[in-house]
Design a protein around this motif. Structure first.
Motif, mmCIF file in Angstrom:
data_model
loop_
_atom_site.group_PDB
_atom_site.id
_atom_site.type_symbol
_atom_site.label_atom_id
_atom_site.label_comp_id
_atom_site.label_asym_id
_atom_site.label_seq_id
_atom_site.Cartn_x
_atom_site.Cartn_y
_atom_site.Cartn_z
ATOM 1 N N ARG A 1 9.200 -9.456 9.296
ATOM 2 C CA ARG A 1 8.103 -8.491 9.137
ATOM 3 C C ARG A 1 6.775 -9.081 9.588
ATOM 4 O O ARG A 1 5.981 -8.415 10.248
ATOM 5 C CB ARG A 1 7.983 -8.047 7.670
ATOM 6 C CG ARG A 1 9.122 -7.199 7.165
ATOM 7 C CD ARG A 1 8.706 -6.462 5.899
ATOM 8 N NE ARG A 1 8.231 -7.360 4.853
ATOM 9 C CZ ARG A 1 9.006 -7.881 3.911
ATOM 10 N NH1 ARG A 1 10.311 -7.624 3.916
ATOM 11 N NH2 ARG A 1 8.498 -8.667 2.970
ATOM 12 N N THR B 1 1.900 -0.733 0.864
ATOM 13 C CA THR B 1 2.961 -1.722 1.064
ATOM 14 C C THR B 1 3.852 -1.891 -0.154
ATOM 15 O O THR B 1 5.087 -1.913 -0.024
ATOM 16 C CB THR B 1 2.349 -3.081 1.443
ATOM 17 O OG1 THR B 1 1.523 -2.913 2.610
ATOM 18 C CG2 THR B 1 3.442 -4.092 1.744
ATOM 19 N N ASP B 2 3.253 -2.029 -1.324
ATOM 20 C CA ASP B 2 4.058 -2.259 -2.521
ATOM 21 C C ASP B 2 4.986 -1.087 -2.813
ATOM 22 O O ASP B 2 6.162 -1.269 -3.143
ATOM 23 C CB ASP B 2 3.156 -2.528 -3.735
ATOM 24 C CG ASP B 2 2.486 -3.894 -3.657
ATOM 25 O OD1 ASP B 2 2.979 -4.743 -2.884
ATOM 26 O OD2 ASP B 2 1.480 -4.107 -4.354
ATOM 27 N N HIS C 1 5.999 1.113 -0.628
ATOM 28 C CA HIS C 1 6.978 1.149 0.469
ATOM 29 C C HIS C 1 8.134 0.200 0.194
ATOM 30 O O HIS C 1 9.307 0.571 0.339
ATOM 31 C CB HIS C 1 6.285 0.777 1.780
ATOM 32 C CG HIS C 1 7.221 0.400 2.877
ATOM 33 N ND1 HIS C 1 8.097 1.290 3.462
ATOM 34 C CD2 HIS C 1 7.439 -0.807 3.485
ATOM 35 C CE1 HIS C 1 8.806 0.674 4.384
ATOM 36 N NE2 HIS C 1 8.429 -0.603 4.419
ATOM 37 N N ARG C 2 7.834 -1.025 -0.229
ATOM 38 C CA ARG C 2 8.894 -1.993 -0.488
ATOM 39 C C ARG C 2 9.752 -1.577 -1.673
ATOM 40 O O ARG C 2 10.974 -1.761 -1.662
ATOM 41 C CB ARG C 2 8.285 -3.371 -0.721
ATOM 42 C CG ARG C 2 7.706 -3.984 0.541
ATOM 43 C CD ARG C 2 7.092 -5.347 0.271
ATOM 44 N NE ARG C 2 6.502 -5.908 1.488
ATOM 45 C CZ ARG C 2 5.798 -7.023 1.521
ATOM 46 N NH1 ARG C 2 5.586 -7.714 0.406
ATOM 47 N NH2 ARG C 2 5.293 -7.463 2.663
ATOM 48 N N GLY D 1 0.386 2.955 4.576
ATOM 49 C CA GLY D 1 -0.077 1.599 4.329
ATOM 50 C C GLY D 1 0.039 1.157 2.884
ATOM 51 O O GLY D 1 -0.576 0.150 2.503
ATOM 52 N N ALA E 1 5.122 3.754 3.993
ATOM 53 C CA ALA E 1 4.870 2.814 5.083
ATOM 54 C C ALA E 1 3.785 3.341 6.008
ATOM 55 O O ALA E 1 2.876 2.606 6.410
ATOM 56 C CB ALA E 1 6.150 2.552 5.860
ATOM 57 N N ARG F 1 8.880 -2.177 12.330
ATOM 58 C CA ARG F 1 8.559 -0.740 12.276
ATOM 59 C C ARG F 1 9.603 0.091 13.000
ATOM 60 O O ARG F 1 10.038 1.139 12.502
ATOM 61 C CB ARG F 1 7.166 -0.496 12.865
ATOM 62 C CG ARG F 1 6.024 -0.950 11.960
ATOM 63 C CD ARG F 1 4.701 -0.382 12.438
ATOM 64 N NE ARG F 1 4.333 -0.893 13.757
ATOM 65 C CZ ARG F 1 3.611 -1.976 13.960
ATOM 66 N NH1 ARG F 1 3.199 -2.701 12.924
ATOM 67 N NH2 ARG F 1 3.296 -2.366 15.170
#
Length: 292
Positions: free
Chosen positions: A110, A177-178, A180-181, A175, A172, A118
């Motif tokens: 990543r 991130t947390d 998204h993960r 933006g 994602a 992506r």
């Protein structure tokens, strides 16, 4: 191959898990138990994904799609070509998910190649959508062998797959991130469901025979399995997501660690058994046309 997978997974968990050698024992134990589970799941999922692509894809390529019924009854029916095409798309997309999914979790990839991450993510989300929609289309067109209970449980699985795929992509793009993960972890927990479905049945048969199971999948154990192959996965994923948060209590890490270790032991034993008994012979059968 397994050695390469293990090295990649180790890189993954270094970016995922909370803390390292300088952190308290609960966080460190959670980190390494998660590492073990992801590594075991990756190797096992890759083998199963290769089996799905080799057997279902190989027999279809040879014009022998009717042999799908050797693996699971009532999958292929010449009278319902759209249902057959839908379940075929479900299997192909599912195989790709199992092979590709863990690659997306590698922190070094990543950071070093964000564009690759992506684009692979887009492929992953599209395959998750195809798998979910293919399964739902099959249920709507034909139903399942187990009747309304199985159809309902499997339809919920497909819907959850679609929700997780959309949420993973949406966060994602925004933006976040947390989030998204977290949704990527949930999505991966769902994608391994079809693989666990077969392993859990296999262990049940080994332990108690066919108690609770019937040939038309209408037994009490069959009813439990309609949701058991994916809801516990989500529970384990949620426990890990919450335990790895910086503000989480150490007790949560202590509680999560034995759960992850027990899941790892199950995956490793089951992988050895199913690879030698079913998946290995199935791959050979898909390539050569020999009967299972």
């Amino acid at each position: 191959m397994c050695s390469l997978m293990f090295r990649c997974v180790m890189a993954t968990l270094r970016s995922w898990a909370p803390g390292g050698a300088d952190k308290p024992f609960p966080a460190s134990a959670l980190r390494w138990s998660a590492l073990l589970l992801v590594a075991a799941s990756w190797v096992s999922g890759a083998i199963f994904g290769a089996y799905i692509l080799a057997f279902f894809g190989g027999t279809a390529w040879q014009g022998l799609a009717a042999r799908w019924n050797e693996s699971l009854p009532a999958l292929h029916d010449p009278a319902t070509p759209l249902a057959t095409a839908a379940i075929g798309a479900h299997f192909v997309a599912g195989g790709i998910l199992l092979l590709l999914g863990p690659v997306q979790l590698i922190g070094r990839l990543r950071r070093a190649l964000p564009a690759v991450h992506r684009w692979l993510g887009r492929v992953y989300v599209l395959c998750a959508g195809a798998a979910g929609l293919g399964g739902l289309a099959f249920i709507l067109a034909k139903g399942t062998i187990g009747g309304p209970v199985m159809s309902g449980g499997f339809a919920l699985y497909g819907l959850l797959m679609l929700v997780a795929a959309i949420a993973t992509y949406r966060h994602a793009r925004a933006g976040r991130t947390d989030r998204h993960r977290a949704w990527a972890i949930r999505l991966f927990a769902l994608t391994v469901g079809s693989w666990l479905y077969r392993m859990e049945y296999g262990f049940w048969f080994m332990a108690v025979g066919r108690v609770g199971h019937s040939s038309d999948f209408s037994g009490w154990f069959d009813a439990i399995m309609c949701v058991f192959f994916y809801l516990p996965n989500l529970a384990v994923a949620e426990l890990f997501i919450r335990a790895r948060r910086p503000a989480s209590r150490p007790a949560l890490s202590v509680a999560a660690t034995p759960v992850l270790l027990a899941a790892s032991a199950f995956v490793m034993v089951a992988t050895w058994f199913f690879t030698t008994r079913y998946w290995g012979p199935g791959m050979v059968s898909g390539f050569t046309g020999a009967r299972l």
